[in-house]
Design an enzyme around this catalytic site. Structure first.
Site, PDB file in Angstrom:
ATOM      1  N   ASP A   1      42.048  29.025  71.571  1.00  0.00           N
ATOM      2  CA  ASP A   1      43.420  29.017  71.073  1.00  0.00           C
ATOM      3  C   ASP A   1      43.994  27.615  71.285  1.00  0.00           C
ATOM      4  O   ASP A   1      43.381  26.624  70.870  1.00  0.00           O
ATOM      5  CB  ASP A   1      44.233  30.122  71.758  1.00  0.00           C
ATOM      6  CG  ASP A   1      45.609  30.311  71.162  1.00  0.00           C
ATOM      7  OD1 ASP A   1      45.708  30.963  70.106  1.00  0.00           O
ATOM      8  OD2 ASP A   1      46.578  29.795  71.754  1.00  0.00           O
TER       9      ASP A   1
ATOM     10  N   HIS B   1      41.122  37.943  68.067  1.00  0.00           N
ATOM     11  CA  HIS B   1      41.464  36.588  68.524  1.00  0.00           C
ATOM     12  C   HIS B   1      41.080  36.319  69.968  1.00  0.00           C
ATOM     13  O   HIS B   1      40.773  35.191  70.330  1.00  0.00           O
ATOM     14  CB  HIS B   1      42.968  36.379  68.354  1.00  0.00           C
ATOM     15  CG  HIS B   1      43.427  34.995  68.713  1.00  0.00           C
ATOM     16  ND1 HIS B   1      43.091  33.895  67.961  1.00  0.00           N
ATOM     17  CD2 HIS B   1      44.192  34.537  69.750  1.00  0.00           C
ATOM     18  CE1 HIS B   1      43.634  32.805  68.510  1.00  0.00           C
ATOM     19  NE2 HIS B   1      44.300  33.175  69.589  1.00  0.00           N
TER      20      HIS B   1
END
Length: 323
Positions: free
Chosen positions: A103, A298
């Site tokens: 991320d 994610h």
């Protein structure tokens, strides 16, 4: 958590909370977390890497947990965040490292590879690709593209709103974020068909428990992280797109020459948002390997740790072997 050592490292005029594991003389592997994450998100990689003989270093990034959290927005630009890790490497005497980020940790890892080509010998980014310096600040394009529709990054630009909403009920916020980004089929929390100035998470129903891949112990660490430091610092990372663009001008046109690995889940909503960048990655990272992890959202290193480690370990063995 008994296998981890903890210290506060003085670097770049802050204190960086740092967790370490593995043999002290092992090859240093840095694991950089993203938003809204914590150092504990790397648990499954840290244990395996330490057992393989690497020295694992996991910071709580600036603004998170026990690390310093300056108030000023400009204290969180990309080059400053990189300097936190560069200063910590100097403090610890690191001459060669592998840099891995997920991320927001991925752009830090990519840029450290650019800034430290002699020291960063191998680099891995997860979920967020690298496409080189854009022609203009990315926030300009986001504001134009989403002027009539909600986008979380545009929402984050309004000082005080997002951090207050997220901090009002931290366990609920984390449950919604974990579920919403685990599976893009369950509803993308990043881009929504509602007015651009609407609140972010108010329309979502609390699932009541974290996803199956997040243990109660891990969830408690996530919640404690944001109870300790709040969301102001982490969201300030998103308020520096113009400053990032200005400060990375000397890096314009440069390629990442080191061996590189990019991993993303097939259900990660970032995959569709960054499809063009993912496609162009080989033009700016000539030695990049790209792999898509199946049935994965994610939170890739926590959702599919075995699959991530199956890519990460041979990559490091080939390009950054342990002693």
């Amino acid at each position: 958590m008994d296998q981890f050592e903890h210290q506060l490292v003085p670097t770049n005029n802050i204190k960086l909370s740092l967790y370490t594991a593995g043999p002290r003389d092992g090859r240093p592997v840095w694991l950089l977390h993203g938003f809204p994450e914590c150092w504990y998100s790397w648990l499954h990689q840290a244990k395996v890497l330490a057992n393989q003989g690497y020295r694992v270093l996991i910071p709580e990034m600036r603004g998170y947990g026990a690390s310093s959290a300056p108030e000023a927005v400009e204290a969180y630009d990309l080059i400053t965040l990189c300097a936190d890790i560069q200063g910590a490497m100097n403090y610890l005497g690191h001459e060669q490292v592998a840099m891995i980020g997920h991320d927001w940790g991925a752009p830090i890892a990519w840029h450290l590879a650019l800034l430290e080509p002699a020291r960063v010998k191998a680099v891995c980014g997860m979920s967020v690709p690298f496409g080189g310096r854009p022609r203009q600040p990315a926030i300009n394009m986001m504001r134009e593209a989403y002027k009539d529709r909600f986008h979380y990054i545009v929402y984050f630009q309004q000082s005080g709103l997002a951090e207050a909403e997220m901090a009002a009920d931290i366990p609920r916020t984390m449950r919604l974020m974990m579920h919403g980004l685990s599976n893009s089929q369950e509803g993308n929390t990043l881009v929504q068909d509602k007015p651009a100035d609407a609140a972010w998470l108010e329309d979502y129903i609390d699932p009541g428990s974290p996803p199956h891949w997040c243990s109660e112990e891990a969830f408690a660490v996530y919640v404690k992280t944001f109870e300790q430091s709040g969301f102001h610092g982490p969201i300030n990372w998103y308020r520096n797109f113009e400053r990032n663009w200005e400060r990375t001008a000397p890096l314009a046109g440069k390629q990442i020459e080191q061996p590189a690995l990019f991993l993303i889940g097939d259900r990660d909503p970032v995959g569709s948002l960054e499809a063009y960048t993912i496609k162009k990655m080989p033009s700016v990272i000539p030695k990049v390997e790209q792999h898509v992890i199946a049935d994965c959202g994610h939170w890739i290193q926590a959702e599919k740790p075995a699959e991530v480690n199956a890519q990460l370990l041979p990559f490091l063995a080939a390009h950054f072997a342990a002693y």
